[in-house]
Design an enzyme around this catalytic site. Sequence first.
Site, PDB file in Angstrom:
ATOM      1  N   CYS A  94     -29.957  40.178  76.073  1.00  0.00           N
ATOM      2  CA  CYS A  94     -30.149  40.333  77.524  1.00  0.00           C
ATOM      3  C   CYS A  94     -31.621  40.652  77.855  1.00  0.00           C
ATOM      4  O   CYS A  94     -32.238  41.505  77.216  1.00  0.00           O
ATOM      5  CB  CYS A  94     -29.246  41.449  78.039  1.00  0.00           C
ATOM      6  SG  CYS A  94     -29.345  41.649  79.826  1.00  0.00           S
TER       7      CYS A  94
ATOM      8  N   CYS B  38     -32.434  48.049  80.053  1.00  0.00           N
ATOM      9  CA  CYS B  38     -31.626  49.266  80.253  1.00  0.00           C
ATOM     10  C   CYS B  38     -31.675  50.125  78.964  1.00  0.00           C
ATOM     11  O   CYS B  38     -31.248  49.657  77.899  1.00  0.00           O
ATOM     12  CB  CYS B  38     -30.189  48.898  80.577  1.00  0.00           C
ATOM     13  SG  CYS B  38     -30.068  47.604  81.851  1.00  0.00           S
TER      14      CYS B  38
ATOM     15  N   CYS C 222     -28.711  50.476  76.451  1.00  0.00           N
ATOM     16  CA  CYS C 222     -27.846  49.341  76.125  1.00  0.00           C
ATOM     17  C   CYS C 222     -28.168  48.652  74.797  1.00  0.00           C
ATOM     18  O   CYS C 222     -29.273  48.156  74.585  1.00  0.00           O
ATOM     19  CB  CYS C 222     -27.893  48.324  77.251  1.00  0.00           C
ATOM     20  SG  CYS C 222     -26.685  47.002  76.992  1.00  0.00           S
TER      21      CYS C 222
ATOM     22  N   CYS D 160     -10.962  42.845  81.454  1.00  0.00           N
ATOM     23  CA  CYS D 160     -12.314  42.855  82.002  1.00  0.00           C
ATOM     24  C   CYS D 160     -13.272  42.121  81.065  1.00  0.00           C
ATOM     25  O   CYS D 160     -13.429  42.499  79.903  1.00  0.00           O
ATOM     26  CB  CYS D 160     -12.767  44.304  82.188  1.00  0.00           C
ATOM     27  SG  CYS D 160     -14.433  44.406  82.840  1.00  0.00           S
TER      28      CYS D 160
ATOM     29  N   CYS E 194     -11.060  41.359  85.893  1.00  0.00           N
ATOM     30  CA  CYS E 194     -12.300  42.046  86.245  1.00  0.00           C
ATOM     31  C   CYS E 194     -13.422  41.356  85.469  1.00  0.00           C
ATOM     32  O   CYS E 194     -13.186  40.849  84.369  1.00  0.00           O
ATOM     33  CB  CYS E 194     -12.196  43.519  85.841  1.00  0.00           C
ATOM     34  SG  CYS E 194     -13.738  44.431  86.087  1.00  0.00           S
TER      35      CYS E 194
ATOM     36  N   CYS F 222     -15.824  47.862  91.304  1.00  0.00           N
ATOM     37  CA  CYS F 222     -15.770  48.849  90.227  1.00  0.00           C
ATOM     38  C   CYS F 222     -17.206  49.290  89.996  1.00  0.00           C
ATOM     39  O   CYS F 222     -18.037  48.483  89.578  1.00  0.00           O
ATOM     40  CB  CYS F 222     -15.184  48.212  88.970  1.00  0.00           C
ATOM     41  SG  CYS F 222     -15.322  49.259  87.512  1.00  0.00           S
TER      42      CYS F 222
ATOM     43  N   ARG G 165     -12.261  56.251  86.260  1.00  0.00           N
ATOM     44  CA  ARG G 165     -12.026  55.800  84.884  1.00  0.00           C
ATOM     45  C   ARG G 165     -12.822  56.624  83.876  1.00  0.00           C
ATOM     46  O   ARG G 165     -14.048  56.727  83.971  1.00  0.00           O
ATOM     47  CB  ARG G 165     -12.401  54.321  84.735  1.00  0.00           C
ATOM     48  CG  ARG G 165     -12.025  53.739  83.368  1.00  0.00           C
ATOM     49  CD  ARG G 165     -12.399  52.279  83.240  1.00  0.00           C
ATOM     50  NE  ARG G 165     -11.761  51.464  84.247  1.00  0.00           N
ATOM     51  CZ  ARG G 165     -10.533  50.946  84.147  1.00  0.00           C
ATOM     52  NH1 ARG G 165      -9.824  51.165  83.065  1.00  0.00           N
ATOM     53  NH2 ARG G 165     -10.026  50.228  85.125  1.00  0.00           N
TER      54      ARG G 165
END
Length: 336
Positions: free
Chosen positions: A67, A71, A74, A111, A142, A202, A274
């Site tokens: 990616c 972040c 991550c 998801c 999701c 979400c 969650r």
Amino acid sequence: MDLNRDSDLTQPFHPAIRHDWTREEVAELLALPFAELLFRAMSVHRAGFDPSSVQLSTLLSIKTGGCPEDCAYCPQSAHYKTGLKASGLMDSDLVLDAARRARDAGASRFCMGAAWRAPRDQDVEQVAALVACVKQLGLETCATLGMLSRPQADRLKQAGLDYYNHNLDTSPEYYGSIIGTRVYQDRLDTLENVREAGMHVCCGGILGMGEGPADRAELLRTLANLPEHPESVPINMLVRVAGTPLEDADAVDPFDFVRIIALARILMPRSMVRLSAGRESMSDELQALCFLAGANSIFLGETLLTTPNPSVDHDRRLLERLGISPMAAPSGATRG
Ligand code: SAM
Ligand code: DTB
Ligand code: SF4
């Protein structure tokens, strides 16, 4: 909401759905003695939900690693050497096999996550086809694919996507210390596109990235003061992955974590809260406290996207020991 709910406990309690929480009110809630905060959260929880029922979703990384975003938490960012092997979009047969297994293990929602900054239109087309097939299995759907334009959100809605996950992760003030390749407003824009397309939102965050108590409070206040509360609010405990800038971040005090769950429950009374990433390193007792504080959904399955999650057997046993039953998928979901 009445912050001093000590009047008449025999009367039904209907916590107000508010979008105007002030910093002071939120700070006041967080400063309450633990038992008092939990009591308030439990009261709000019971007013909106069966406290002995928890929703189960299963995650699958349909496009892993590589990616372009940075972040700091991550493992899938191409900026860090985490040893993760990047891969292209997964074959639809494999995705459907995983969805079937998730359903058979007891999940009501599936998801699909992709390590994209923002999908291209052709990516959205491929995910739309996956969504339509997963729905046929009787599962809610999701997806979390990065930033979406309004037409892309419309396309996913049309394919039957029920929820879109897109986290704010932390406070607006702390965001720049964690992510340099996009700004908070980019996230808010995508959330608005998802909302306007008519999908459920979400949206939550991560604790344990070096943020302070005020950042945690501001994350939840930002979520609660959105025009509509996200239907689902994932609270993740950072999974510290070797090779990421946060690999040595200090652990979160477990009681502070429970307090944040309780605060989310109080600020967003009708949202599913969650208990997300990080359960693998939590004791059963800590998870039980989170359920008491108002968490009412978890991820089921041995892997989150790329990191470990408790085994299905362990989770089944934990829920059984606590007398908690899995929430059924809403009726109307077709099952094939
Ligand atoms: N690329 C998309 C995005 O960023 O929205 C979707 C996938 S991304 C992995 C989904 C979410 O996973 C992130 O927003 C973050 O909250 C969470 N996450 C990622 N790495 C994590 C970690 N090490 N610990 C806890 N949560 C994490
Ligand atoms: C969310 O808030 N947490 C999930 C889901 N939404 C997509 C992802 C957690 C990822 C943890 C790190 C990993 O497994 O790669
Ligand atoms: Fe990419 Fe999402 Fe990971 Fe950020 S959180 S690096 S956008 S996959």
